[in-house]
Design an enzyme around this catalytic site. Sequence first.
Site, PDB file in Angstrom:
ATOM      1  N   LYS A  96      26.783   3.933  24.611  1.00 40.39           N
ATOM      2  CA  LYS A  96      28.157   3.439  24.749  1.00 40.39           C
ATOM      3  C   LYS A  96      28.774   4.041  25.988  1.00 40.39           C
ATOM      4  O   LYS A  96      28.406   5.144  26.407  1.00 40.39           O
ATOM      5  CB  LYS A  96      28.981   3.874  23.536  1.00 40.39           C
ATOM      6  CG  LYS A  96      30.237   3.062  23.349  1.00 40.39           C
ATOM      7  CD  LYS A  96      29.894   1.738  22.703  1.00 40.39           C
ATOM      8  CE  LYS A  96      31.060   0.925  22.303  1.00 40.39           C
ATOM      9  NZ  LYS A  96      30.637  -0.117  21.344  1.00 40.39           N
ATOM     10  N   GLY A 208      44.611  -7.527  14.463  1.00 43.16           N
ATOM     11  CA  GLY A 208      44.087  -7.581  15.837  1.00 43.16           C
ATOM     12  C   GLY A 208      43.663  -8.985  16.227  1.00 43.16           C
ATOM     13  O   GLY A 208      42.811  -9.585  15.583  1.00 43.16           O
ATOM     14  N   GLY A 210      42.701  -9.737  19.542  1.00 44.69           N
ATOM     15  CA  GLY A 210      42.034  -9.682  20.848  1.00 44.69           C
ATOM     16  C   GLY A 210      40.862 -10.643  20.793  1.00 44.69           C
ATOM     17  O   GLY A 210      40.812 -11.537  19.932  1.00 44.69           O
ATOM     18  N   ASN A 211      39.906 -10.467  21.667  1.00 42.84           N
ATOM     19  CA  ASN A 211      38.779 -11.406  21.719  1.00 42.84           C
ATOM     20  C   ASN A 211      38.112 -11.579  20.352  1.00 42.84           C
ATOM     21  O   ASN A 211      37.919 -12.690  19.865  1.00 42.84           O
ATOM     22  CB  ASN A 211      37.758 -10.911  22.752  1.00 42.84           C
ATOM     23  CG  ASN A 211      36.603 -11.866  22.910  1.00 42.84           C
ATOM     24  OD1 ASN A 211      36.804 -13.038  23.227  1.00 42.84           O
ATOM     25  ND2 ASN A 211      35.397 -11.398  22.648  1.00 42.84           N
ATOM     26  N   GLY A 213      39.073 -10.614  17.131  1.00 44.45           N
ATOM     27  CA  GLY A 213      39.924 -11.090  16.042  1.00 44.45           C
ATOM     28  C   GLY A 213      40.303 -12.550  16.207  1.00 44.45           C
ATOM     29  O   GLY A 213      40.349 -13.306  15.231  1.00 44.45           O
TER      30      GLY A 213
HETATM   31  N1  GLU Z   1      30.517  -3.799  22.314  1.00 44.55           N
HETATM   32  C1  GLU Z   1      29.786  -4.554  21.347  1.00 44.55           C
HETATM   33  C2  GLU Z   1      29.452  -3.684  20.143  1.00 44.55           C
HETATM   34  O1  GLU Z   1      30.120  -2.720  19.875  1.00 44.55           O
HETATM   35  C3  GLU Z   1      28.582  -5.254  21.947  1.00 44.55           C
HETATM   36  C4  GLU Z   1      27.544  -4.368  22.545  1.00 44.55           C
HETATM   37  C5  GLU Z   1      26.456  -5.122  23.311  1.00 44.55           C
HETATM   38  O2  GLU Z   1      26.502  -6.331  23.361  1.00 44.55           O
HETATM   39  O3  GLU Z   1      25.571  -4.443  23.837  1.00 44.55           O
HETATM   40  O4  GLU Z   1      28.576  -3.989  19.386  1.00 44.55           O
END
Ligand code: GLU
Length: 409
Positions: A96, A208, A210-211, A213
């Site tokens: 992350k 929420g 956003g994208n 929700g």
């Molecule tokens: N940010 C998204 C998650 O938390 C997608 C991560 C990704 O596609 O690598 O799962």
Amino acid sequence: MILTAKHLIEKAGKHLGLSQQEIDYILKIDHEHVFDIVLDNGSTHKAYRVQHNNSRGPYKGGIRFHPQVDLNEVRALSILMSLKTAAVGLPLGGGKGGVAIDPRSLSETELEQLSRAYVGHLHPHIGPDTDIPAPDVNINSQIIDWMVDEYETITGDKSKASFTGKSIGKGGSFGREAATGRGGMIAIGEYLKLAGKNPSEMTFAIQGVGNVGAFFTKLAETELRARIVAVSDSQRTLVVKDFSNNKDFISLEGLKNRRKGLIDDLANSHVEFLDRDAILELPVDVLVLAALGDTVVKGNANMVKAPIILELANGPIDEDGFDTLTAKGTVIIPDIVANAGGVIVSHLEWLQNKAGESWSEEQVNEKLAEYMVAATREIYEYGKEHNIPLKQAALALAMKRLLESKKAK
Ligand code: GLU
């Protein structure tokens, strides 16, 4: 969030009869990259990429731009990513990234500079077969396009497989933008089917818009025929007046401001505004948490009335919240399965890039549904068989897989 992740993993580990050494392996983080990004306007911002575990495949996970980002949060989210990819059976690891910044305070030029600088610092540690970042909170396909372009300029890699969540014209996949919301809609639909319930007879509240929700809400309305009676943004809750005594619902068709994640456009005479956190206490059948982490905690978990919760954000319920809700019998469809739609379609995007192909939206959605239905059924069966909550079932299954891949290495 880091403590919640740690404690829930320890609890699931005990259920599995794991040794302390095995639990430590699951919690162990491979690499942490921490650096400063200095913008031309003179401001400095802390940036992170945490690579948790790659025993099942390249590190994979989003990047978020948010003022609350810190090292502990990124660590927790990276662990959740490894568990998520394992829970839904993807050949990927977990990582992350994030930058502690409010992107709304930046001009378009500054945002581009920030995105490119992030890659400028990180490029030796990422790549199509090493670590493949993607969007998370406040990141859209434009930002990812800048990042891919920067990566290509620096390294000469033309595969486009270094990031996922790109725009369609730049190697992105059809269906990726809606994927997390769609995956969540499939997970709750499948759970309700298994539990013998009909979504069209149930009321939903979504925290929420956003994208994630917003796509969830639209798809729940159109494909599940769910009755959406409340939505909230970072400021307010919008709820259908007296919703238990009528059939009114909120339609997101009118939500022109979706990109800003605001609900003002939806005001009409059937609805009223309440304060932001009122959404958590409404007597609805399903509460969908699609905002940020740690929103249901010790102080408010007791007020939650919905018997079913879908964790569409990452880590929206902390450990105390989880214990309180579990004690009163609330069913929680856990984040590592509920919101896996994004990373599933990221994987499909990466496969398309590697093969030089472009699949239709129907093809992508069909494959997404296969993964989501299988994972939801699996945790449902496992939970029932072992008489444990779905969250613990998902963690146990994911942890078993992580340990198996470690042994196989
Ligand atoms: N940010 C998204 C998650 O938390 C997608 C991560 C990704 O596609 O690598 O799962």
